[in-house]
Design an enzyme around this catalytic site. Structure first.
Site, mmCIF file in Angstrom:
data_model
loop_
_atom_site.group_PDB
_atom_site.id
_atom_site.type_symbol
_atom_site.label_atom_id
_atom_site.label_comp_id
_atom_site.label_asym_id
_atom_site.label_seq_id
_atom_site.Cartn_x
_atom_site.Cartn_y
_atom_site.Cartn_z
ATOM 1 N N ASP A 150 0.838 -1.200 0.000
ATOM 2 C CA ASP A 150 0.000 0.000 0.000
ATOM 3 C C ASP A 150 0.875 1.252 0.000
ATOM 4 O O ASP A 150 2.001 1.230 0.502
ATOM 5 C CB ASP A 150 -0.920 -0.019 1.225
ATOM 6 C CG ASP A 150 -2.103 0.916 1.068
ATOM 7 O OD1 ASP A 150 -2.373 1.372 -0.064
ATOM 8 O OD2 ASP A 150 -2.765 1.209 2.087
ATOM 9 N N GLY A 195 0.055 5.494 -4.300
ATOM 10 C CA GLY A 195 -0.550 6.792 -4.637
ATOM 11 C C GLY A 195 0.090 7.903 -3.826
ATOM 12 O O GLY A 195 0.425 8.972 -4.355
ATOM 13 N N ARG A 196 0.283 7.659 -2.514
ATOM 14 C CA ARG A 196 0.890 8.675 -1.646
ATOM 15 C C ARG A 196 2.339 8.954 -2.052
ATOM 16 O O ARG A 196 2.792 10.085 -2.015
ATOM 17 C CB ARG A 196 0.817 8.214 -0.180
ATOM 18 C CG ARG A 196 -0.516 8.551 0.463
ATOM 19 C CD ARG A 196 -0.762 7.737 1.702
ATOM 20 N NE ARG A 196 -1.279 6.408 1.358
ATOM 21 C CZ ARG A 196 -1.590 5.482 2.250
ATOM 22 N NH1 ARG A 196 -1.415 5.732 3.539
ATOM 23 N NH2 ARG A 196 -2.082 4.327 1.857
ATOM 24 N N ARG A 239 -0.662 9.146 -10.008
ATOM 25 C CA ARG A 239 -0.703 7.924 -9.195
ATOM 26 C C ARG A 239 -0.023 6.750 -9.894
ATOM 27 O O ARG A 239 0.630 5.931 -9.271
ATOM 28 C CB ARG A 239 -2.158 7.552 -8.865
ATOM 29 C CG ARG A 239 -2.826 8.514 -7.902
ATOM 30 C CD ARG A 239 -4.282 8.107 -7.665
ATOM 31 N NE ARG A 239 -4.359 6.745 -7.154
ATOM 32 C CZ ARG A 239 -4.193 6.412 -5.870
ATOM 33 N NH1 ARG A 239 -3.967 7.341 -4.972
ATOM 34 N NH2 ARG A 239 -4.268 5.157 -5.494
ATOM 35 N N ASN A 257 -10.984 -2.696 -5.516
ATOM 36 C CA ASN A 257 -10.195 -1.732 -6.305
ATOM 37 C C ASN A 257 -10.838 -1.365 -7.643
ATOM 38 O O ASN A 257 -10.434 -0.396 -8.287
ATOM 39 C CB ASN A 257 -8.760 -2.232 -6.523
ATOM 40 C CG ASN A 257 -7.884 -2.164 -5.291
ATOM 41 O OD1 ASN A 257 -6.990 -2.992 -5.094
ATOM 42 N ND2 ASN A 257 -8.118 -1.178 -4.416
ATOM 43 N N SER A 305 -8.237 -4.718 5.082
ATOM 44 C CA SER A 305 -8.757 -4.482 3.731
ATOM 45 C C SER A 305 -9.142 -5.775 2.998
ATOM 46 O O SER A 305 -8.802 -5.964 1.831
ATOM 47 C CB SER A 305 -7.752 -3.669 2.892
ATOM 48 O OG SER A 305 -7.489 -2.429 3.506
HETATM 49 C C1 IPE Z 1 -5.392 -2.840 -0.191
HETATM 50 O O1 IPE Z 1 -5.047 -1.536 -0.441
HETATM 51 C C2 IPE Z 1 -5.498 -3.610 -1.473
HETATM 52 C C3 IPE Z 1 -4.241 -3.888 -2.137
HETATM 53 C C4 IPE Z 1 -3.063 -3.650 -1.636
HETATM 54 C C5 IPE Z 1 -4.352 -4.490 -3.440
HETATM 55 P P1 IPE Z 1 -6.144 -0.392 -0.627
HETATM 56 O O2 IPE Z 1 -5.423 0.876 -0.767
HETATM 57 O O3 IPE Z 1 -7.093 -0.762 -1.701
HETATM 58 O O4 IPE Z 1 -6.917 -0.490 0.768
HETATM 59 P P2 IPE Z 1 -7.805 0.578 1.553
HETATM 60 O O5 IPE Z 1 -8.764 1.170 0.562
HETATM 61 O O6 IPE Z 1 -6.861 1.604 2.071
HETATM 62 O O7 IPE Z 1 -8.460 -0.185 2.646
HETATM 63 C C1 IPE Z 2 -1.425 0.178 -3.407
HETATM 64 O O1 IPE Z 2 -1.243 1.550 -3.439
HETATM 65 C C2 IPE Z 2 -1.674 -0.410 -4.781
HETATM 66 C C3 IPE Z 2 -3.047 -0.929 -4.969
HETATM 67 C C4 IPE Z 2 -3.980 -0.975 -4.068
HETATM 68 C C5 IPE Z 2 -3.363 -1.441 -6.285
HETATM 69 P P1 IPE Z 2 -2.472 2.561 -3.452
HETATM 70 O O2 IPE Z 2 -2.836 2.872 -4.861
HETATM 71 O O3 IPE Z 2 -3.584 2.045 -2.611
HETATM 72 O O4 IPE Z 2 -1.798 3.829 -2.764
HETATM 73 P P2 IPE Z 2 -2.452 4.863 -1.748
HETATM 74 O O5 IPE Z 2 -3.069 4.066 -0.640
HETATM 75 O O6 IPE Z 2 -3.465 5.648 -2.511
HETATM 76 O O7 IPE Z 2 -1.290 5.689 -1.292
HETATM 77 MG MG MG Z 3 -4.099 2.314 -0.674
#
Ligand code: IPE
Ligand code: IPE
Ligand code: MG
Length: 262
Positions: A32, A35-36, A45, A80, A208
């Protein structure tokens, strides 16, 4: 092969602290923070997702080198799909690219590639790349590298129940019902040991919808490190922390039993 000579000193010193005889057999990771990571740099992203591939390479290589038996990475959840279509499309494209580019290296390391999740709902071009990777590595005897794709813990349990019902559920019921062991054999992870260590990056303290059944007694380790910044040193940190934990499974600490504490 452990290429410790190419490692930074700190990583090498962490590696030296790991007890190879007490490794987690199965490590599961909620990747996880992509995006950040991108937002911090003023990037889209998708740049974070792309950078996250380096971290995947690091943990696959690092776990296999150590002798971990199973590594499960959470790459795409059933939830997702709620993201913008353009992001979902990019994630699928990156997955195809990753498999296409990396499968020979994975194969060369005797790693067996597998997936868990509702793969049949993915785009057929993604399914083809997955099938190729599975077929290419199916005879390998080293680490099992398991990717959770279009995965949901509740979906998995529901899929198991439906499969059980189709495969003679009423007969099983008349014979006294199913045991936990019988049920686990209907999960996507049939035949795999439960995760010993569950890692989540980027600080969120939640599951999650990941491996709900299987993590019943997993040790949880959360780091603030964002997924694209995760490397072997973080994997080693997690394993060292894991090895300091006392797993009691609801029983008493052997220490307490020895001293006769009531
Ligand atoms: C969990 O991350 C799913 C994956 C790593 C594929 P998310 O970013 O989707 O989870 P939430 O929305 O923060 O719970
Ligand atoms: C994890 O990173 C990748 C997936 C869930 C596919 P995120 O895309 O959830 O990144 P954040 O949580 O927005 O930072
Ligand atoms: Mg995430």
């Amino acid at each position: 092969m452990l290429r410790s000579h190419r490692m930074p000193k700190k990583t090498q010193s962490l590696l030296g602290q790991i007890d190879r005889a007490a490794l987690p057999v199965h490590i599961a990771i909620i990747m996880d923070g992509n995006g950040r990571w991108a937002r911090k740099r003023g990037l889209p992203r998708v740049a974070g997702h792309r950078a996250g591939i380096n971290a995947v390479r690091e943990v696959v290589e690092g776990s296999a080198e150590l002798g971990v038996s199973v590594l499960t990475l959470y790459a795409f959840s059933v939830e997702n799909w709620k993201r913008p279509q353009s992001e979902v499309r990019m994630l699928m494209k990156l997955l195809k690219e990753y498999l296409h580019k990396e499968i020979e290296a994975i194969h060369g390391n005797n790693i067996q590639f597998r997936t868990i999740g509702r793969i049949d709902e993915l785009d057929s071009s993604v399914q083809i790349e997955i099938e190729k990777a599975i077929a290419r590595t199916s005879q390998n005897t080293g680490m099992i590298f398991n990717v959770a794709l279009n995965y949901g813990g509740r979906a998995e349990i529901v899929d198991a129940v439906n499969r059980l019902l189709r495969n003679g559920g009423p007969t099983a019921f008349q014979a006294g019902g199913v045991t936990e062991k019988d049920f686990a054999a209907y999960l996507y992870t049939a035949g795999l040991p439960d995760p010993d260590l569950l890692i989540r990056t980027s600080g969120e303290l939640r599951i999650s919808n990941f491996l709900l059944w299987q993590i019943a007694y997993a040790e949880i380790w959360v780091t603030e490190t964002l997924w694209p910044d995760f490397g072997k040193q973080h994997l080693y940190d997690a394993i060292i922390a894991f090895q300091k934990r006392e797993r009691r499974y609801g029983g008493l600490s052997p220490r307490l039993v020895r001293t006769g504490t009531k």
